[in-house]
Design a protein around this motif. Structure first.
Motif, PDB file in Angstrom:
ATOM      1  N   LEU A   1      14.058   6.777   0.900  1.00 47.05           N
ATOM      2  CA  LEU A   1      13.517   5.511   0.415  1.00 47.05           C
ATOM      3  C   LEU A   1      12.269   5.680  -0.441  1.00 47.05           C
ATOM      4  CD1 LEU A   1      13.861   3.395   3.703  1.00 47.05           C
ATOM      5  CD2 LEU A   1      15.291   3.249   1.655  1.00 47.05           C
ATOM      6  N   ARG A   2      11.737   6.901  -0.520  1.00 45.52           N
ATOM      7  CA  ARG A   2      10.480   7.139  -1.230  1.00 45.52           C
ATOM      8  C   ARG A   2      10.723   7.466  -2.705  1.00 45.52           C
ATOM      9  NH1 ARG A   2       6.090   8.420   2.179  1.00 45.52           N
ATOM     10  NH2 ARG A   2       5.229   9.878   0.661  1.00 45.52           N
ATOM     11  N   SER A   3      11.442   6.615  -3.411  1.00 45.97           N
ATOM     12  CA  SER A   3      11.722   6.849  -4.829  1.00 45.97           C
ATOM     13  C   SER A   3      11.107   5.752  -5.685  1.00 45.97           C
ATOM     14  CB  SER A   3      13.231   6.911  -5.077  1.00 45.97           C
ATOM     15  OG  SER A   3      13.811   5.624  -4.986  1.00 45.97           O
ATOM     16  N   VAL A   4      10.855   6.071  -6.939  1.00 47.60           N
ATOM     17  CA  VAL A   4      10.283   5.103  -7.863  1.00 47.60           C
ATOM     18  C   VAL A   4      11.225   3.920  -8.058  1.00 47.60           C
ATOM     19  CG1 VAL A   4       9.511   4.729 -10.243  1.00 47.60           C
ATOM     20  CG2 VAL A   4       8.901   6.845  -9.050  1.00 47.60           C
ATOM     21  N   ALA A   5      12.523   4.183  -8.105  1.00 45.75           N
ATOM     22  CA  ALA A   5      13.496   3.107  -8.306  1.00 45.75           C
ATOM     23  C   ALA A   5      13.483   2.129  -7.133  1.00 45.75           C
ATOM     24  CB  ALA A   5      14.897   3.695  -8.477  1.00 45.75           C
TER      25      ALA A   5
ATOM     26  N   VAL B   1      11.219  -5.194   7.723  1.00 44.24           N
ATOM     27  CA  VAL B   1      11.741  -4.951   6.375  1.00 44.24           C
ATOM     28  C   VAL B   1      10.728  -4.171   5.533  1.00 44.24           C
ATOM     29  CG1 VAL B   1      12.616  -6.054   4.263  1.00 44.24           C
ATOM     30  CG2 VAL B   1      13.148  -7.036   6.501  1.00 44.24           C
ATOM     31  N   ALA B   2       9.444  -4.319   5.870  1.00 49.08           N
ATOM     32  CA  ALA B   2       8.384  -3.669   5.093  1.00 49.08           C
ATOM     33  C   ALA B   2       8.385  -2.158   5.236  1.00 49.08           C
ATOM     34  CB  ALA B   2       7.026  -4.225   5.512  1.00 49.08           C
ATOM     35  N   LEU B   3       9.226  -1.608   6.096  1.00 55.07           N
ATOM     36  CA  LEU B   3       9.351  -0.159   6.189  1.00 55.07           C
ATOM     37  C   LEU B   3       9.983   0.412   4.924  1.00 55.07           C
ATOM     38  CD1 LEU B   3      10.465   0.126   9.909  1.00 55.07           C
ATOM     39  CD2 LEU B   3       8.261   0.815   8.955  1.00 55.07           C
ATOM     40  N   ILE B   4      10.606  -0.442   4.125  1.00 54.55           N
ATOM     41  CA  ILE B   4      11.107  -0.017   2.818  1.00 54.55           C
ATOM     42  C   ILE B   4       9.920  -0.006   1.859  1.00 54.55           C
ATOM     43  CG2 ILE B   4      12.750  -0.470   0.959  1.00 54.55           C
ATOM     44  CD1 ILE B   4      14.342  -2.181   2.938  1.00 54.55           C
ATOM     45  N   PRO B   5       9.535   1.138   1.314  1.00 54.47           N
ATOM     46  CA  PRO B   5       8.365   1.203   0.432  1.00 54.47           C
ATOM     47  C   PRO B   5       8.449   0.213  -0.727  1.00 54.47           C
ATOM     48  CG  PRO B   5       9.109   3.403   0.995  1.00 54.47           C
ATOM     49  CD  PRO B   5      10.159   2.459   1.510  1.00 54.47           C
ATOM     50  N   GLY B   6       7.315  -0.402  -1.032  1.00 53.66           N
ATOM     51  CA  GLY B   6       7.261  -1.373  -2.116  1.00 53.66           C
ATOM     52  C   GLY B   6       7.415  -2.804  -1.655  1.00 53.66           C
TER      53      GLY B   6
ATOM     54  N   SER C   1       0.831  -1.205   0.000  1.00 57.43           N
ATOM     55  CA  SER C   1       0.000   0.000   0.000  1.00 57.43           C
ATOM     56  C   SER C   1       0.869   1.260   0.000  1.00 57.43           C
ATOM     57  CB  SER C   1      -0.925   0.004   1.219  1.00 57.43           C
ATOM     58  OG  SER C   1      -0.178   0.021   2.429  1.00 57.43           O
ATOM     59  N   SER C   2       1.940   1.253   0.800  1.00 58.64           N
ATOM     60  CA  SER C   2       2.792   2.452   0.872  1.00 58.64           C
ATOM     61  C   SER C   2       3.416   2.750  -0.484  1.00 58.64           C
ATOM     62  CB  SER C   2       3.887   2.269   1.924  1.00 58.64           C
ATOM     63  OG  SER C   2       4.746   1.192   1.583  1.00 58.64           O
ATOM     64  N   GLY C   3       3.822   1.690  -1.197  1.00 58.71           N
ATOM     65  CA  GLY C   3       4.406   1.873  -2.518  1.00 58.71           C
ATOM     66  C   GLY C   3       3.425   2.522  -3.474  1.00 58.71           C
TER      67      GLY C   3
END
Length: 267
Positions: A112-116, A159-164, A23-25
């Motif tokens: 960490l909030r980047s498209v890549a 680990v899910a704190l990393i978006p996506g 959802s965050s992604g």
């Protein structure tokens, strides 16, 4: 905020919160790919409250057991089923709270909030989910969930704190590796979301409390209602399908989206 954007945001949050697709992604991608203004933390809190209400309602009997189990823990009675469930949820939440505070303090959350980043995590952890789902053993049931498995799944959840990455997806991955079947793995992951959403919502709520006004409150209420409806529908459908369908459709979606995002990011 325009009503259409608010409803779209709430539906995306509601649908993706409990599906293993992050959802965050998706929430980060919405303004990045459409040019829409960022919704702000107040709306984030509101839609999370909506999804929290949905999972509490869907798993109300288990939530009630855990709540009564918390009372048992306070009375020193740790062997009741409710106490074991409550203790497991507490243990599973500790790693993500510590990791979340560390990321917030160091300022890594913006980096960490980047498209890549979302492209790589969407693709990579989607493939890990596929591996766990196809190769993971099945020798445990939900009543076997204890402190050690809770800690292991809590570390996965951090680990899910990393978006996506997807909180539900990574928790299900961990549960499948530990030997839980698809349905029980998803159920445990959903129950783990309750204290996690409460913790993150409380943190965000404290940050935006001073900024609240009538317009934001109305937008938040609308967002919460739509997020609740979408989350309840998505959660109900997924839990029913998992009795006969694997996680492969979600993996395919993640892989396709991840590749598309990487092409977009590096083009």
């Amino acid at each position: 905020m325009p009503l259409l954007q608010l409803i779209l945001l709430a539906l995306i949050q509601g649908i993706t919160e409990f599906l293993p697709i992050s959802s965050s992604g998706h929430l980060i991608l919405l303004p990045n790919l459409t040019g829409m203004a960022d919704q702000g933390q107040a709306i984030d809190v509101a839609v999370h409250v909506g999804t929290l209400a949905a999972v509490v309602l869907y798993f109300w009997s288990d939530v009630r057991v855990a709540a009564l189990g918390t009372v048992d823990l306070l009375r020193g009675r740790r062997q009741t089923p409710g106490a074991r469930l409550a203790l497991g949820l507490i243990i599973a939440t500790i790693p993500v709270v510590i990791a979340g505070l560390a990321i917030k303090i160091t300022g890594l959350d913006e980096a960490l909030r980047s498209v890549a980043v979302i492209g790589w995590t969407m693709l990579g952890f989607g493939l890990v989910l596929y591996w766990a789902d196809q190769r993971g053993p099945v020798h445990k049931e939900e009543q076997d969930w204890g402190a050690m498995d809770a800690l292991k799944m809590g570390l996965w959840q951090a680990v899910a704190l990393i978006p996506g990455t997807s909180r539900s997806g990574i928790c299900i991955t961990g549960a499948r590796f530990l030997g839980y079947n698809r349905h029980d793995a998803a159920k445990i992951a959903m129950l783990m979301s309750i204290p996690t959403i409460l913790a993150s919502g409380a943190l965000l709520g404290l940050e935006v409390a001073s900024e609240a006004n009538a317009r934001v409150a109305i937008d938040g209420l609308i967002g919460a209602v739509f997020a609740f409806g979408a989350a309840l529908a998505a959660l109900t459908l997924m839990m029913r399908l998992l009795r006969s369908v694997s996680f492969t459709p979600y993996v395919i979606y993640r892989v396709v989206l991840g590749i598309a995002l990487l092409i977009y990011a590096y083009a």
